[in-house]
Motif scaffolding. Structure first.
Motif, PDB file in Angstrom:
ATOM      1  N   SER A  79     -48.914  57.559 -44.541  1.00 14.53           N
ATOM      2  CA  SER A  79     -49.260  58.950 -45.515  1.00 14.53           C
ATOM      3  C   SER A  79     -47.807  59.672 -45.454  1.00 14.53           C
ATOM      4  O   SER A  79     -47.736  60.583 -46.072  1.00 14.53           O
ATOM      5  CB  SER A  79     -50.214  59.782 -44.521  1.00 14.53           C
ATOM      6  OG  SER A  79     -49.568  60.131 -43.358  1.00 14.53           O
ATOM      7  N   GLY A  80     -46.786  59.475 -44.484  1.00 14.89           N
ATOM      8  CA  GLY A  80     -45.591  60.363 -44.572  1.00 14.89           C
ATOM      9  C   GLY A  80     -45.693  61.823 -43.887  1.00 14.89           C
ATOM     10  O   GLY A  80     -44.756  62.453 -43.887  1.00 14.89           O
ATOM     11  N   VAL A  81     -46.997  62.001 -43.086  1.00 15.27           N
ATOM     12  CA  VAL A  81     -46.949  63.402 -42.330  1.00 15.27           C
ATOM     13  C   VAL A  81     -46.204  63.305 -41.145  1.00 15.27           C
ATOM     14  O   VAL A  81     -46.237  62.183 -40.455  1.00 15.27           O
ATOM     15  CB  VAL A  81     -48.728  63.571 -41.913  1.00 15.27           C
ATOM     16  CG1 VAL A  81     -49.378  63.495 -43.562  1.00 15.27           C
ATOM     17  CG2 VAL A  81     -49.093  62.627 -41.228  1.00 15.27           C
ATOM     18  N   PRO A  82     -45.385  64.133 -40.882  1.00 19.43           N
ATOM     19  CA  PRO A  82     -44.791  64.057 -39.822  1.00 19.43           C
ATOM     20  C   PRO A  82     -45.572  64.462 -38.507  1.00 19.43           C
ATOM     21  O   PRO A  82     -46.562  65.543 -38.315  1.00 19.43           O
ATOM     22  CB  PRO A  82     -43.642  65.540 -39.761  1.00 19.43           C
ATOM     23  CG  PRO A  82     -44.333  66.252 -40.911  1.00 19.43           C
ATOM     24  CD  PRO A  82     -45.251  65.414 -41.792  1.00 19.43           C
ATOM     25  N   ALA A  83     -45.391  64.177 -37.449  1.00 19.05           N
ATOM     26  CA  ALA A  83     -46.181  64.475 -36.301  1.00 19.05           C
ATOM     27  C   ALA A  83     -45.284  64.455 -35.201  1.00 19.05           C
ATOM     28  O   ALA A  83     -45.154  63.321 -34.192  1.00 19.05           O
ATOM     29  CB  ALA A  83     -47.188  63.333 -36.111  1.00 19.05           C
ATOM     30  N   PRO A  84     -44.246  65.299 -34.783  1.00 20.06           N
ATOM     31  CA  PRO A  84     -43.466  65.596 -33.873  1.00 20.06           C
ATOM     32  C   PRO A  84     -43.996  65.384 -32.519  1.00 20.06           C
ATOM     33  O   PRO A  84     -45.098  65.998 -32.565  1.00 20.06           O
ATOM     34  CB  PRO A  84     -42.506  66.772 -34.036  1.00 20.06           C
ATOM     35  CG  PRO A  84     -42.883  67.092 -35.404  1.00 20.06           C
ATOM     36  CD  PRO A  84     -44.058  66.552 -36.006  1.00 20.06           C
ATOM     37  N   PRO A  85     -43.638  64.640 -31.543  1.00 18.79           N
ATOM     38  CA  PRO A  85     -42.220  64.203 -31.437  1.00 18.79           C
ATOM     39  C   PRO A  85     -42.122  62.841 -31.954  1.00 18.79           C
ATOM     40  O   PRO A  85     -41.216  62.072 -31.678  1.00 18.79           O
ATOM     41  CB  PRO A  85     -41.877  64.464 -30.187  1.00 18.79           C
ATOM     42  CG  PRO A  85     -43.385  64.138 -29.294  1.00 18.79           C
ATOM     43  CD  PRO A  85     -44.259  64.827 -30.230  1.00 18.79           C
ATOM     44  N   LEU A  86     -43.270  62.298 -32.436  1.00 18.60           N
ATOM     45  CA  LEU A  86     -43.300  60.842 -32.963  1.00 18.60           C
ATOM     46  C   LEU A  86     -42.392  60.667 -34.189  1.00 18.60           C
ATOM     47  O   LEU A  86     -42.390  61.549 -35.007  1.00 18.60           O
ATOM     48  CB  LEU A  86     -44.735  60.358 -33.287  1.00 18.60           C
ATOM     49  CG  LEU A  86     -45.564  60.197 -32.303  1.00 18.60           C
ATOM     50  CD1 LEU A  86     -47.192  59.953 -32.790  1.00 18.60           C
ATOM     51  CD2 LEU A  86     -45.427  59.227 -31.343  1.00 18.60           C
ATOM     52  N   PRO A  87     -41.846  59.616 -34.214  1.00 20.28           N
ATOM     53  CA  PRO A  87     -40.758  59.399 -35.091  1.00 20.28           C
ATOM     54  C   PRO A  87     -41.479  59.150 -36.622  1.00 20.28           C
ATOM     55  O   PRO A  87     -42.404  58.731 -36.424  1.00 20.28           O
ATOM     56  CB  PRO A  87     -39.777  58.022 -34.844  1.00 20.28           C
ATOM     57  CG  PRO A  87     -40.098  58.003 -33.271  1.00 20.28           C
ATOM     58  CD  PRO A  87     -41.357  58.596 -32.944  1.00 20.28           C
ATOM     59  N   SER A  88     -40.874  59.480 -37.692  1.00 19.77           N
ATOM     60  CA  SER A  88     -41.585  59.278 -39.043  1.00 19.77           C
ATOM     61  C   SER A  88     -40.669  58.238 -39.667  1.00 19.77           C
ATOM     62  O   SER A  88     -40.628  58.119 -41.079  1.00 19.77           O
ATOM     63  CB  SER A  88     -41.460  60.306 -39.728  1.00 19.77           C
ATOM     64  OG  SER A  88     -42.107  61.434 -39.285  1.00 19.77           O
ATOM     65  N   THR A  89     -40.002  57.185 -38.941  1.00 19.43           N
ATOM     66  CA  THR A  89     -39.464  56.073 -39.618  1.00 19.43           C
ATOM     67  C   THR A  89     -40.072  54.869 -39.660  1.00 19.43           C
ATOM     68  O   THR A  89     -40.836  54.466 -38.553  1.00 19.43           O
ATOM     69  CB  THR A  89     -37.855  55.904 -39.258  1.00 19.43           C
ATOM     70  OG1 THR A  89     -37.856  55.303 -37.938  1.00 19.43           O
ATOM     71  CG2 THR A  89     -37.118  57.334 -39.074  1.00 19.43           C
ATOM     72  N   TRP A  90     -39.727  53.959 -40.387  1.00 18.05           N
ATOM     73  CA  TRP A  90     -40.248  52.521 -40.184  1.00 18.05           C
ATOM     74  C   TRP A  90     -39.733  51.738 -38.853  1.00 18.05           C
ATOM     75  O   TRP A  90     -40.287  50.767 -38.668  1.00 18.05           O
ATOM     76  CB  TRP A  90     -40.001  51.795 -41.504  1.00 18.05           C
ATOM     77  CG  TRP A  90     -41.248  52.082 -42.266  1.00 18.05           C
ATOM     78  CD1 TRP A  90     -41.350  52.930 -43.396  1.00 18.05           C
ATOM     79  CD2 TRP A  90     -42.649  51.659 -42.274  1.00 18.05           C
ATOM     80  NE1 TRP A  90     -42.576  53.104 -43.953  1.00 18.05           N
ATOM     81  CE2 TRP A  90     -43.427  52.204 -43.322  1.00 18.05           C
ATOM     82  CE3 TRP A  90     -43.307  50.744 -41.607  1.00 18.05           C
ATOM     83  CZ2 TRP A  90     -44.784  51.959 -43.485  1.00 18.05           C
ATOM     84  CZ3 TRP A  90     -44.356  50.541 -41.708  1.00 18.05           C
ATOM     85  CH2 TRP A  90     -45.325  51.062 -42.520  1.00 18.05           C
TER      86      TRP A  90
END
Length: 122
Positions: A79-90
């Motif tokens: 989805s590409g939704v940011p969820a800090p502190p989790l990284p958003s990269t593959w």
């Protein structure tokens, strides 16, 4: 060991429940309550692994839990939704999705439901 991993993550799901909301697939009703419920499940499963009479059931339930939360991990990855502190990269999402079967197997192994691949020779 597995209980020591599940318990803190369960607490995190409860005290930081709003941080998990962005990764909840939109089709999930009552997302905040579901996140809190998953935290309670992790804590109960961790406790159950420590009690010999409930260890087997706890292992099965934690494996089912890991299977049921996989869609949220897939949704978060695509989805590409940011969820800090989790990284958003593959670099995070790829291994996370590939390791999910391990997260399903581990409580089954820890509770003695399965012994693969560590079978003893007969």
């Amino acid at each position: 060991m597995i209980a020591a991993l599940y318990a803190p993550f369960g607490v995190l799901h409860i005290v930081g429940s709003h941080g998990f909301l962005p990764i909840m697939p939109p089709v999930i009703p009552f997302p905040l309550q579901v996140v809190i419920f998953t935290g309670l499940c992790e804590i109960a499963g961790a406790a159950g692994l420590l009690i010999p009479q409930t260890r087997r059931l706890a292992g099965i339930m934690l494996a089912l839990y890991a299977l049921c939360v996989w869609p949220a991990n897939i949704y978060h990855a695509f989805s590409g939704v940011p969820a800090p502190p989790l990284p958003s990269t593959w670099w995070y999402h790829g291994p996370r999705l590939l390791l999910q079967p391990l997260f399903i197997w581990a409580p089954l192994w820890a509770s003695g439901v399965v012994n693969w691949p560590f079978r003893t020779a007969r």
